[in-house]
Enzyme design. Structure first.
Site, PDB file in Angstrom:
ATOM      1  N   CYS A  77       9.404   3.859  -0.694  1.00 56.45           N
ATOM      2  CA  CYS A  77       8.888   4.670  -1.787  1.00 56.45           C
ATOM      3  C   CYS A  77       7.837   5.625  -1.248  1.00 56.45           C
ATOM      4  CB  CYS A  77       8.290   3.790  -2.887  1.00 56.45           C
ATOM      5  SG  CYS A  77       7.836   4.730  -4.349  1.00 56.45           S
ATOM      6  N   CYS A  81       1.942   2.816  -6.163  1.00 58.89           N
ATOM      7  CA  CYS A  81       1.383   2.471  -7.469  1.00 58.89           C
ATOM      8  C   CYS A  81       0.643   1.135  -7.396  1.00 58.89           C
ATOM      9  CB  CYS A  81       2.477   2.385  -8.525  1.00 58.89           C
ATOM     10  SG  CYS A  81       3.239   3.977  -8.863  1.00 58.89           S
ATOM     11  N   MET A 246       3.756  -6.321 -16.277  1.00 59.70           N
ATOM     12  CA  MET A 246       4.456  -7.532 -15.871  1.00 59.70           C
ATOM     13  C   MET A 246       3.945  -8.068 -14.541  1.00 59.70           C
ATOM     14  SD  MET A 246       8.328  -6.323 -16.752  1.00 59.70           S
ATOM     15  CE  MET A 246       9.028  -7.892 -16.260  1.00 59.70           C
ATOM     16  N   ARG A 316      21.664  -7.160 -10.854  1.00 59.38           N
ATOM     17  CA  ARG A 316      20.981  -6.301  -9.899  1.00 59.38           C
ATOM     18  C   ARG A 316      21.460  -6.580  -8.494  1.00 59.38           C
ATOM     19  NH1 ARG A 316      17.873  -7.774 -13.989  1.00 59.38           N
ATOM     20  NH2 ARG A 316      16.463  -6.258 -14.945  1.00 59.38           N
ATOM     21  N   ASP A 587     -17.708   7.326  -0.075  1.00 58.70           N
ATOM     22  CA  ASP A 587     -16.460   6.763   0.433  1.00 58.70           C
ATOM     23  C   ASP A 587     -15.404   7.843   0.632  1.00 58.70           C
ATOM     24  OD1 ASP A 587     -14.616   4.472   1.015  1.00 58.70           O
ATOM     25  OD2 ASP A 587     -13.610   5.271  -0.758  1.00 58.70           O
TER      26      ASP A 587
END
EC number: 4.1.99.22
Length: 617
Positions: A77, A81, A246, A316, A587
């Site tokens: 990816c 996230c 989730m 899947r 930072d």
């Protein structure tokens, strides 16, 4: 998410994630230790015909017919996230162990023969796979396949969608968890907000309707944007799908972060009482609603609060070729290994049928999580610290609609420019964007003046957080009256010429330092009681963080203000906010220079309370 930004949660909801390979037993045997499932043998000619009325191999012991297949094209990816994977990424399966294009098409062909009529391509991020357009074109040739969908984070969508549409792509899900550009960068740890916007616009332009937008809702991060997302459906053919947060290995999941479907629905109904429920489609995971007169609709994926196991029709296949019959289940069987061992169609179907036959009515871990889950909170809720969550007062949806209706998305989206102030030579930042007032940010060039205090009670000459024996003690505020409390604090970060120039031009490799510092300051105000041991949790009604660049000293001047009504003041919240915003700037810039000084962290003013007001003039 799963496809990442798409809210990667989507990774969990709409796609198979990254797992280790489990090859199972020899091709003609069930997995060791698992019950033997009697699967009727079939002659090879029958395999070339469509099953009637539906394939026994794809029907489980509870009568659920699995006509929907999700295929992960890659584990990779281009985003990170926060709720989906660690910042450093995850260990990747060696390329040799991943399904080849031909293996993907072979399995897809077999499943479609048996009754699958919908295939969704997921990841990782499927659009980073070089041959994704060719895969879609090959799938389109399968007789009986009615829908080819894709779940994407949208970064590459605008560039590839015209080719994908010609190849046969019929449905699109795009992950987007925020309408705030700086927050987007914070959530996904990468830039790309305007690319996602451009992708959504391109999908609408090419006639996809509805364009599904997946939003993973997380308490304390983006639940304040629900109404802004819904408002987008007034003029655009979107299906905004709110997904309950989730559990996922590595995302530090807990129930305090989850916003339930009923809580979200209550928030929407307070704004739009006329919201009406739409009929549920068979085997749908979404509860759909529509506001009369709006072009689009909204949906809820209630994976946690109201599971849809009873009507699940999904299977899947992971990027490494494992068949997964349940999102929450650990059981997988490697179709890749059977393929590479030379298994016939009959043997593959026996393996698939055995796996589907072992699918449970409802996964036990999901059941336990439901038992442990807290009751749904009302729409006016507080987070785990007792801090009331604030709604942003800026309505981004109207700006988004204007942007999208106006055509293509410019290189720097209008909404991002307005929110970030990127077009201004002298950059200013404020979390309170629609204020009619224009309070002057504290200027470090102003002469210092002694503090002036006013009020009915003098300052105490005793420490209030220790008892008579000198031991620490928390002040009892239970008998104090509730009053309106406001506090303002400030800090100065002396950046030096190089870091100052990079911030001013927004050229830091880490991203927009002012935006990240602003968000950090707001979050810090809400977390003060966790950081300062003897502080009381305060139900903040407003937090504002402003940053201004001072050319004369190559400095960033921070001003943080907090407001609440209660029995205790909010000066610690304001001071914590300003200090953490300053630390965040350090930072963000430390790779450029460590000769950065944090200075002048101080209380500017406070009002309310028995000891009266304080103003540093």
């Amino acid at each position: 998410m799963a496809a990442q930004p798409v809210s990667r949660v989507v990774r969990r909801v709409l796609r198979a994630g990254v797992r280790s390979c489990s090859s199972g037993a020899p091709v003609t045997q069930p997995c060791p230790g698992e019950p033997v499932v009697e699967v009727p043998s079939r002659p090879r000619p029958f395999l070339r015909e469509r099953a009637a009325p539906f394939s026994a191999f794809l029907t489980d012991s509870f009568g659920r017919r699995h006509s929907y297949l999700r295929i992960s094209l890659t584990e990779r990816c281009n985003l990170r996230c926060q709720y989906c994977m660690p910042e450093e990424g995850v260990p990747l399966t060696p390329k040799a162990d991943l399904l080849t294009t031909e293996e993907i098409l072979t399995l897809a062909r077999l499943f479609v023969k048996e009754g699958v009529d919908k295939i969704r391509l997921t990841g990782g991020e499927p659009l980073i796979r070089p041959d994704v357009v060719d895969i879609v074109a090959q799938l389109r040739r399968l007789e009986g396949l009615r829908t080819i969908g894709i779940t994407t984070n949208g970064i590459n969508l605008a560039r590839l969608l015209p080719q994908l549409q010609k190849a046969g792509l019929s449905a699109i899900n795009i992950s987007l968890d925020t309408l705030v550009p700086a927050k987007f960068e914070f959530i996904v740890r990468r830039k790309g907000f305007h690319k996602v916007m451009e992708g959504i616009h391109k999908a609408i332009e090419l006639g996809y309707s509805p364009v599904k937008v997946n939003c993973v809702v997380m308490r304390g991060l983006n639940e304040d944007e629900l109404l802004d997302f819904v408002a987008l459906t007034e003029g655009l053919p979107l299906d905004v799908r709110f997904i309950e947060y989730m559990p996922f290995d590595g995302n530090k999941w807990n129930f305090k972060k989850m916003v339930s479907y009923k809580e979200m629905l209550d928030t929407l109904q307070q704004q739009w009482p006329e919201l009406e429920k739409l009929p549920e489609e068979e085997s749908s995971t979404a509860k759909a609603f529509k506001i009369p007169g709006f072009r689009g609709q909204v949906s809820f994926i209630t994976s946690m609060s109201e599971h849809f196991c009873g009507t699940c029709n999904r299977l899947r296949i992971t990027a490494d070729g494992n068949l997964k019959v349940c999102l929450f289940g650990n059981s997988e069987v490697s179709l890749r290994d059977h393929l590479r061992a030379g298994a016939s169609e009959e043997e593959l179907l026996r393996v698939i049928g055995a796996a589907v036959g072992r699918k449970k009515r409802q996964h036990a871990e999901l059941f336990l999580m439901h038992q442990d889950s807290p009751p749904a909170l009302p729409s006016t809720f507080r987070n785990s610290l007792g801090v009331q969550v604030l709604r942003r007062r800026v309505n981004f949806s109207s700006q988004m609609v204007t942007l999208w209706k106006g055509g293509g998305v410019p290189q720097a989206p209008l909404v991002a420019q307005q929110w970030l102030g990127a077009s201004l030579p002298q950059r200013h930042f404020s979390s309170h964007l629609d204020s009619d007032a224009n309070p002057k940010c504290l200027s470090p060039a102003e002469p210092r003046a002694p503090a002036a205090a006013s009020g009915p009670l003098p300052a105490s000459d005793q420490l209030t957080h220790v008892d008579t024996e000198g031991r620490m003690a928390m002040v009892d505020v239970g008998r104090k009256p509730d009053t309106e409390r406001v506090a303002v604090a400030s800090a100065v970060v002396l950046l030096g010429p190089m870091a100052f120039k990079l911030i001013q031009e927004n050229q830091l490799k880490k991203g927009d330092a002012l935006a990240v510092a602003q968000l950090a300051g707001i979050q810090a105000a809400k977390l003060t009681s966790q950081l300062i041991p003897l502080c009381h949790p305060v139900a903040l009604s407003h937090v504002q963080v402003r940053l201004e660049l001072d050319r004369t000293r190559h400095a960033a001047v921070i001003q943080a203000s907090c407001r609440a009504r209660g029995p205790t003041g909010v000066e610690m919240e304001a001071l914590t906010s300003a200090a953490v915003a300053a630390l965040t700037l350090y930072d963000m810039c430390k790779a450029v220079s460590r000769d950065i000084v944090l200075a002048e962290i101080k209380l500017v003013s406070k009002t309310g309370g028995q000891r009266g007001d304080f103003h540093r003039t």
